[in-house]
Scaffold this active site. Sequence first.
Site, PDB file in Angstrom:
ATOM      1  N   THR A 127       0.876  -1.175   0.000  1.00  0.00           N
ATOM      2  CA  THR A 127       0.000   0.000   0.000  1.00  0.00           C
ATOM      3  C   THR A 127       0.909   1.220   0.000  1.00  0.00           C
ATOM      4  O   THR A 127       2.050   1.145   0.456  1.00  0.00           O
ATOM      5  CB  THR A 127      -0.887   0.044   1.260  1.00  0.00           C
ATOM      6  N   GLU A 134      -5.795  -4.062  -0.958  1.00  0.00           N
ATOM      7  CA  GLU A 134      -6.146  -5.288  -0.229  1.00  0.00           C
ATOM      8  C   GLU A 134      -7.260  -6.076  -0.905  1.00  0.00           C
ATOM      9  O   GLU A 134      -7.592  -7.180  -0.478  1.00  0.00           O
ATOM     10  CB  GLU A 134      -6.584  -4.928   1.199  1.00  0.00           C
ATOM     11  N   LYS A 179     -15.441  16.082  11.130  1.00  0.00           N
ATOM     12  CA  LYS A 179     -16.386  15.817  12.225  1.00  0.00           C
ATOM     13  C   LYS A 179     -16.741  17.145  12.875  1.00  0.00           C
ATOM     14  O   LYS A 179     -16.003  17.650  13.708  1.00  0.00           O
ATOM     15  CB  LYS A 179     -15.787  14.828  13.218  1.00  0.00           C
ATOM     16  N   TRP A 214     -21.181  14.679  10.556  1.00  0.00           N
ATOM     17  CA  TRP A 214     -20.045  14.372   9.686  1.00  0.00           C
ATOM     18  C   TRP A 214     -20.244  15.034   8.332  1.00  0.00           C
ATOM     19  O   TRP A 214     -21.327  14.957   7.746  1.00  0.00           O
ATOM     20  CB  TRP A 214     -19.914  12.861   9.491  1.00  0.00           C
TER      21      TRP A 214
HETATM   22  P1  ADP Z   1      -3.705   3.838  -0.621  1.00  0.00           P
HETATM   23  O1  ADP Z   1      -4.412   3.855   0.715  1.00  0.00           O
HETATM   24  O2  ADP Z   1      -2.304   3.464  -0.536  1.00  0.00           O
HETATM   25  O3  ADP Z   1      -4.036   5.017  -1.499  1.00  0.00           O
HETATM   26  P2  ADP Z   1      -5.123   2.196  -2.453  1.00  0.00           P
HETATM   27  O4  ADP Z   1      -4.507   2.688  -3.683  1.00  0.00           O
HETATM   28  O5  ADP Z   1      -5.362   0.778  -2.248  1.00  0.00           O
HETATM   29  O6  ADP Z   1      -4.264   2.560  -1.279  1.00  0.00           O
HETATM   30  O7  ADP Z   1      -6.398   3.067  -2.203  1.00  0.00           O
HETATM   31  C1  ADP Z   1      -7.577   2.558  -1.692  1.00  0.00           C
HETATM   32  C2  ADP Z   1      -8.468   3.666  -1.219  1.00  0.00           C
HETATM   33  O8  ADP Z   1      -8.686   4.631  -2.244  1.00  0.00           O
HETATM   34  C3  ADP Z   1      -9.837   3.205  -0.826  1.00  0.00           C
HETATM   35  O9  ADP Z   1      -9.845   2.644   0.467  1.00  0.00           O
HETATM   36  C4  ADP Z   1     -10.637   4.489  -0.924  1.00  0.00           C
HETATM   37  O10 ADP Z   1     -10.478   5.294   0.231  1.00  0.00           O
HETATM   38  C5  ADP Z   1      -9.984   5.191  -2.085  1.00  0.00           C
HETATM   39  N1  ADP Z   1     -10.762   4.988  -3.304  1.00  0.00           N
HETATM   40  C6  ADP Z   1     -10.535   4.115  -4.297  1.00  0.00           C
HETATM   41  N2  ADP Z   1     -11.445   4.247  -5.282  1.00  0.00           N
HETATM   42  C7  ADP Z   1     -12.300   5.226  -4.893  1.00  0.00           C
HETATM   43  C8  ADP Z   1     -13.476   5.828  -5.464  1.00  0.00           C
HETATM   44  N3  ADP Z   1     -13.942   5.485  -6.650  1.00  0.00           N
HETATM   45  N4  ADP Z   1     -14.093   6.786  -4.748  1.00  0.00           N
HETATM   46  C9  ADP Z   1     -13.635   7.180  -3.548  1.00  0.00           C
HETATM   47  N5  ADP Z   1     -12.534   6.658  -2.969  1.00  0.00           N
HETATM   48  C10 ADP Z   1     -11.878   5.695  -3.622  1.00  0.00           C
END
Ligand code: ADP
Length: 547
Positions: A187, A332, A443, A448
Amino acid sequence: MLKGMMLDRPLSIPAIIDYAAEVHPNAEIVSVTVEGGIHRTNYKDIRKRIASLAHGLLALGVKPSDRVATLAWNGYRHFELYYAISGIGAVCHTINPRLFPEQLAYIVNHAQDSLLFFDITFAPLVTGLRPKLPSNLKYVAMTGRETMPAQDGLDGLLCYEDLLAGQPDTIVWPELDENTAAALSYTSGTTGEPKGVLYSHRSNVLHATSGVIGSPRAFGSDRKILPVVPLFHVNAWGLPYSAPLSGTSLVFPGPKLDGASLFDLMDREKVHNSWGVPTVWLGLLNEMKLRGRKPEGLAQVLIGGSAAPQPMIETFERDFGVEVCHGWGMTEMSPIGTLGTLTPEMEQLSFEERIALKVRQGRRLFMVEMKIVDENGKELPKDGEAFGELCVRGPSVASGYYNNEAATAQALDAEGWFRTGDVAKITPDGFLQIVDRTKDLVKSGGEWISSIDLENAALGCPGVAHCAVLAMPHPRWGERPLLVVVPKPDAKPAKEDILTYLSTKVASWQVPDDVLFVESIPLTATAKISKLELRKLLKDYVLPTAA
Ligand code: ADP
């Protein structure tokens, strides 16, 4: 329980390329190369090079379970590594070169990689990192003899094409248990040290299959797909597997990811579909506006990785006739969780109604289960109103983190569901609506406020090119929203105009307390807004209402 009487054959990643070579031999793989120029091959021929590479890796002494790292753009050699490494039972560890050098060093040391393959553009980066990397790590430059980088600081450097030369171009893959580790992705560490997600043959094959099922119009032997999403970021959302599985041709952009280069490549290759994060599409849309047309053949884009802003979806669809599919996922989850494919009935809705559906993150892929829970872990109704932490389950969802017991212990809830850290609503017809990341929610006095909703609204305001909403401390309300805006070139939007505009779009108590104009907003290694960096930059900022 009566057991079914079927053969128990393992799911396997190399079986995908074997299948593509046999059934879709002529589907193309087109790559913009780091050396310059375009390289063309197809599934039949690349299968031969993958076999030679696998023999080359074995000759180098790569053993099952060894981690083999890559630091490379989207191109045919990177694709070959995906299959050759996993095919011999080793683990293809793709690394994001945009991470900070300390994070890169941390990741290679944590994964204990034995080999590092890199594109020649990254030679200076690798040379600089070398003192911090394991002393027994071997290095391979992903190029031919004639374009090998200088050996200064990289003595013993191996040449990719030499590894393949003289090796047989057929291979019988070892039969592996389907739960064997196949790939590793960290990640981006937006919250603490990067954490390793270790995929198996089974999880990647199932993910690729459900990806094809979930986005049927993107795939097929008459289609060309361009992954802007990097092969170094969560398996390019599964495309290196789902494209060959479905006979879809691949067009790899190499290091050229600016709007003009992407436009030209899509136009020339008649790319049908392309996948990437919103920031990439900002660049392409600018180019489309400049040229007054879309790249020829472009029918669909998939926007994921962070929320697709409504004005972006509208511009693609209304101004250029490019269909938008909005997706959500995370490292994940291999990574796709949901896709915004509409039913034929939904396609008949008015433009506004369709856009309202597309702003949501879509519906779950087959084999992904979703629930939302309150702070006590109690499941909330899927009524489109209640929101809580989103938890997921499925055969392509991580059960923990590689060599990280502390993070693994917190990954799952009491019932074995993975806790995403996202706050969401789910509608009765299964649409996911991400409200925010838990840590980005504002918050305010027990209520929220979704930073995503506010950003979406602000992007519709004339003069706003890019924006981010941050929660700022407030003595009375706990937190209040601050809007950070990058104005459009030549535009000078006034703070009052933006706030007045927003008061027509969101409830009055959600209107930000202040607007701050900046030249640029920091991005993460995966081109998402880095709220962590932005918070650091604004650590001394105090809201006028809080002073
Ligand atoms: P990192 O936390 O390292 O950026 P990822 O690339 O795996 O890891 O990102 C996952 C996160 O990105 C998700 O948990 C979410 O918060 C956000 N995310 C992914 N796609 C979307 C989307 N279409 N809309 C809003 N948030 C998104």
